[in-house]
Design a protein around this motif. Structure first.
Motif, PDB file in Angstrom:
ATOM      1  N   ALA A   1       0.836  -1.206   0.000  1.00 22.30           N
ATOM      2  CA  ALA A   1       0.000   0.000   0.000  1.00 22.30           C
ATOM      3  C   ALA A   1       0.865   1.249   0.000  1.00 22.30           C
ATOM      4  CB  ALA A   1      -0.927  -0.008   1.217  1.00 22.30           C
ATOM      5  N   ALA A   2       1.945   1.227   0.755  1.00 20.48           N
ATOM      6  CA  ALA A   2       2.857   2.376   0.773  1.00 20.48           C
ATOM      7  C   ALA A   2       3.481   2.587  -0.604  1.00 20.48           C
ATOM      8  CB  ALA A   2       3.935   2.171   1.832  1.00 20.48           C
ATOM      9  N   GLY A   3       3.837   1.506  -1.272  1.00 25.93           N
ATOM     10  CA  GLY A   3       4.395   1.616  -2.619  1.00 25.93           C
ATOM     11  C   GLY A   3       3.389   2.163  -3.612  1.00 25.93           C
ATOM     12  N   ALA A   4       2.147   1.719  -3.500  1.00 25.99           N
ATOM     13  CA  ALA A   4       1.104   2.216  -4.408  1.00 25.99           C
ATOM     14  C   ALA A   4       0.832   3.697  -4.159  1.00 25.99           C
ATOM     15  CB  ALA A   4      -0.175   1.398  -4.233  1.00 25.99           C
ATOM     16  N   LEU A   5       0.812   4.093  -2.893  1.00 23.55           N
ATOM     17  CA  LEU A   5       0.599   5.507  -2.582  1.00 23.55           C
ATOM     18  C   LEU A   5       1.780   6.351  -3.036  1.00 23.55           C
ATOM     19  CD1 LEU A   5      -1.073   5.196   0.911  1.00 23.55           C
ATOM     20  CD2 LEU A   5      -2.115   6.087  -1.173  1.00 23.55           C
ATOM     21  N   ARG A   6       2.966   5.801  -2.928  1.00 22.92           N
ATOM     22  CA  ARG A   6       4.153   6.509  -3.411  1.00 22.92           C
ATOM     23  C   ARG A   6       4.052   6.734  -4.913  1.00 22.92           C
ATOM     24  NH1 ARG A   6       8.192   5.535  -7.225  1.00 22.92           N
ATOM     25  NH2 ARG A   6      10.087   6.604  -6.661  1.00 22.92           N
ATOM     26  N   ASN A   7       3.705   5.690  -5.666  1.00 24.94           N
ATOM     27  CA  ASN A   7       3.569   5.830  -7.115  1.00 24.94           C
ATOM     28  C   ASN A   7       2.450   6.804  -7.474  1.00 24.94           C
ATOM     29  OD1 ASN A   7       5.630   4.015  -7.357  1.00 24.94           O
ATOM     30  ND2 ASN A   7       4.375   2.370  -8.184  1.00 24.94           N
ATOM     31  N   LEU A   8       1.392   6.785  -6.681  1.00 20.94           N
ATOM     32  CA  LEU A   8       0.282   7.704  -6.913  1.00 20.94           C
ATOM     33  C   LEU A   8       0.727   9.144  -6.690  1.00 20.94           C
ATOM     34  CD1 LEU A   8      -2.726   7.736  -7.615  1.00 20.94           C
ATOM     35  CD2 LEU A   8      -3.224   7.530  -5.193  1.00 20.94           C
ATOM     36  N   SER A   9       1.584   9.364  -5.717  1.00 19.20           N
ATOM     37  CA  SER A   9       2.048  10.723  -5.431  1.00 19.20           C
ATOM     38  C   SER A   9       2.945  11.271  -6.531  1.00 19.20           C
ATOM     39  CB  SER A   9       2.776  10.762  -4.090  1.00 19.20           C
ATOM     40  OG  SER A   9       4.017  10.094  -4.187  1.00 19.20           O
ATOM     41  N   LEU A  10       3.499  10.398  -7.360  1.00 19.74           N
ATOM     42  CA  LEU A  10       4.342  10.843  -8.468  1.00 19.74           C
ATOM     43  C   LEU A  10       3.548  11.459  -9.610  1.00 19.74           C
ATOM     44  CD1 LEU A  10       6.832   7.847  -8.752  1.00 19.74           C
ATOM     45  CD2 LEU A  10       7.239  10.075  -7.697  1.00 19.74           C
ATOM     46  N   CYS A  11       2.235  11.368  -9.553  1.00 16.24           N
ATOM     47  CA  CYS A  11       1.388  11.828 -10.657  1.00 16.24           C
ATOM     48  C   CYS A  11       1.173  13.331 -10.671  1.00 16.24           C
ATOM     49  CB  CYS A  11       0.046  11.106 -10.620  1.00 16.24           C
ATOM     50  SG  CYS A  11       0.212   9.350 -10.938  1.00 16.24           S
ATOM     51  N   GLY A  12       1.719  14.040  -9.709  1.00 14.64           N
ATOM     52  CA  GLY A  12       1.630  15.499  -9.749  1.00 14.64           C
ATOM     53  C   GLY A  12       1.028  16.105  -8.500  1.00 14.64           C
ATOM     54  N   HIS A  13       1.095  17.425  -8.479  1.00 16.88           N
ATOM     55  CA  HIS A  13       0.653  18.184  -7.310  1.00 16.88           C
ATOM     56  C   HIS A  13      -0.840  18.018  -7.042  1.00 16.88           C
ATOM     57  CE1 HIS A  13       0.610  21.355  -4.342  1.00 16.88           C
ATOM     58  NE2 HIS A  13      -0.380  21.943  -5.001  1.00 16.88           N
ATOM     59  N   GLU A  14      -1.638  18.063  -8.088  1.00 13.55           N
ATOM     60  CA  GLU A  14      -3.090  17.936  -7.914  1.00 13.55           C
ATOM     61  C   GLU A  14      -3.465  16.586  -7.303  1.00 13.55           C
ATOM     62  OE1 GLU A  14      -5.435  20.253  -8.304  1.00 13.55           O
ATOM     63  OE2 GLU A  14      -3.795  21.646  -8.729  1.00 13.55           O
ATOM     64  N   THR A  15      -2.766  15.562  -7.711  1.00 10.21           N
ATOM     65  CA  THR A  15      -3.013  14.232  -7.158  1.00 10.21           C
ATOM     66  C   THR A  15      -2.669  14.207  -5.675  1.00 10.21           C
ATOM     67  OG1 THR A  15      -2.534  13.244  -9.297  1.00 10.21           O
ATOM     68  CG2 THR A  15      -2.481  11.783  -7.395  1.00 10.21           C
ATOM     69  N   CYS A  16      -1.550  14.826  -5.320  1.00 10.85           N
ATOM     70  CA  CYS A  16      -1.139  14.870  -3.911  1.00 10.85           C
ATOM     71  C   CYS A  16      -2.147  15.642  -3.064  1.00 10.85           C
ATOM     72  CB  CYS A  16       0.244  15.486  -3.787  1.00 10.85           C
ATOM     73  SG  CYS A  16       1.542  14.455  -4.474  1.00 10.85           S
ATOM     74  N   VAL A  17      -2.674  16.725  -3.620  1.00  9.96           N
ATOM     75  CA  VAL A  17      -3.687  17.504  -2.897  1.00  9.96           C
ATOM     76  C   VAL A  17      -4.925  16.659  -2.664  1.00  9.96           C
ATOM     77  CG1 VAL A  17      -5.254  19.486  -3.098  1.00  9.96           C
ATOM     78  CG2 VAL A  17      -2.835  19.747  -3.669  1.00  9.96           C
ATOM     79  N   ARG A  18      -5.344  15.914  -3.684  1.00  9.41           N
ATOM     80  CA  ARG A  18      -6.513  15.040  -3.510  1.00  9.41           C
ATOM     81  C   ARG A  18      -6.245  13.944  -2.499  1.00  9.41           C
ATOM     82  NH1 ARG A  18      -9.452  13.462  -8.990  1.00  9.41           N
ATOM     83  NH2 ARG A  18     -10.834  12.497  -7.456  1.00  9.41           N
ATOM     84  N   MET A  19      -5.005  13.431  -2.468  1.00  5.34           N
ATOM     85  CA  MET A  19      -4.660  12.402  -1.488  1.00  5.34           C
ATOM     86  C   MET A  19      -4.739  12.965  -0.071  1.00  5.34           C
ATOM     87  SD  MET A  19      -1.484  10.574  -3.452  1.00  5.34           S
ATOM     88  CE  MET A  19      -0.986   9.568  -2.068  1.00  5.34           C
ATOM     89  N   VAL A  20      -4.263  14.184   0.136  1.00  8.63           N
ATOM     90  CA  VAL A  20      -4.348  14.807   1.462  1.00  8.63           C
ATOM     91  C   VAL A  20      -5.800  15.072   1.823  1.00  8.63           C
ATOM     92  CG1 VAL A  20      -3.752  16.881   2.779  1.00  8.63           C
ATOM     93  CG2 VAL A  20      -2.025  15.761   1.372  1.00  8.63           C
ATOM     94  N   ASP A  21      -6.604  15.487   0.857  1.00  8.67           N
ATOM     95  CA  ASP A  21      -8.036  15.700   1.101  1.00  8.67           C
ATOM     96  C   ASP A  21      -8.743  14.393   1.466  1.00  8.67           C
ATOM     97  OD1 ASP A  21      -7.761  18.383   0.582  1.00  8.67           O
ATOM     98  OD2 ASP A  21      -8.477  18.254  -1.494  1.00  8.67           O
ATOM     99  N   ASP A  22      -8.232  13.281   0.940  1.00  8.97           N
ATOM    100  CA  ASP A  22      -8.802  11.969   1.262  1.00  8.97           C
ATOM    101  C   ASP A  22      -8.266  11.408   2.580  1.00  8.97           C
ATOM    102  OD1 ASP A  22     -10.381  11.943  -0.969  1.00  8.97           O
ATOM    103  OD2 ASP A  22      -9.035  10.704  -2.168  1.00  8.97           O
ATOM    104  N   ASP A  23      -7.520  12.211   3.332  1.00  8.37           N
ATOM    105  CA  ASP A  23      -7.003  11.865   4.657  1.00  8.37           C
ATOM    106  C   ASP A  23      -6.071  10.651   4.619  1.00  8.37           C
ATOM    107  OD1 ASP A  23      -6.668  12.287   7.378  1.00  8.37           O
ATOM    108  OD2 ASP A  23      -8.241  10.863   7.890  1.00  8.37           O
ATOM    109  N   VAL A  24      -5.091  10.740   3.750  1.00  4.30           N
ATOM    110  CA  VAL A  24      -4.068   9.701   3.681  1.00  4.30           C
ATOM    111  C   VAL A  24      -3.065   9.868   4.819  1.00  4.30           C
ATOM    112  CG1 VAL A  24      -2.174   8.836   2.247  1.00  4.30           C
ATOM    113  CG2 VAL A  24      -4.351   9.378   1.219  1.00  4.30           C
TER     114      VAL A  24
END
Length: 148
Positions: free
Chosen positions: A97-120
């Motif tokens: 799960a940590a690896g998948a979230l790491r790869n997801l965070s590589l997709c850009g700033h907007e993706t990271c903002v959505r991840m923080v909004d989703d309470d990661v």
């Protein structure tokens, strides 16, 4: 009267062993949709088997590298589901799960903002605290990757 001849079927095998161009195009057209693949992975995340959950995390880690699928996966709540896997009982699932979230965070700033909004961050902090506790006690063991 003439003799009736039977028609022979041409059953020539491809000399290269590869499919013909027509067969390859037909196979590509009949291939399952990518959305069905990630639907199956999302179902596997809720499996009672730790091996299934680990493999689903590994599959999603590879799937999120395809940028055209990321927004759809985020709309499906993939960040929340992967974040909940960070506090799983199985260490291999947590690492996947940590690896998948790491790869997801590589997709850009907007993706990271959505991840923080989703309470990661909340399960991530809990995982960090558990890891620090293990390191201070000396209870560190190498995980086993069963998907390879």
């Amino acid at each position: 009267m003439g003799k009736l001849r039977k028609k022979r079927k041409n059953t020539r095998v491809q000399p290269t062993g590869l499919p013909s161009v027509a067969e390859a195009i037909e196979e590509q057209e009949n291939a399952p949709d990518a959305s069905l693949a990630h639907e199956h992975l999302l179902e596997m995340l809720s499996s009672p088997s730790a091996d299934d959950r680990q493999c689903a995390c590994a599959g999603l880690a590879n799937l999120v590298l395809e940028s055209e699928l990321v927004s759809g996966l985020l709309d499906r709540g993939i960040a929340k589901r992967l974040a909940s896997m960070l506090v799983d009982d199985s260490e291999a699932v947590r690492l996947g799960a940590a690896g998948a979230l790491r790869n997801l965070s590589l997709c850009g700033h907007e993706t990271c903002v959505r991840m923080v909004d989703d309470d990661v961050m909340t399960p991530l902090v809990v995982t960090f605290k558990r890891s620090i506790d293990k390191l201070t006690r000396g209870d560190v063991a190498a995980p086993v990757n069963k998907c390879s």
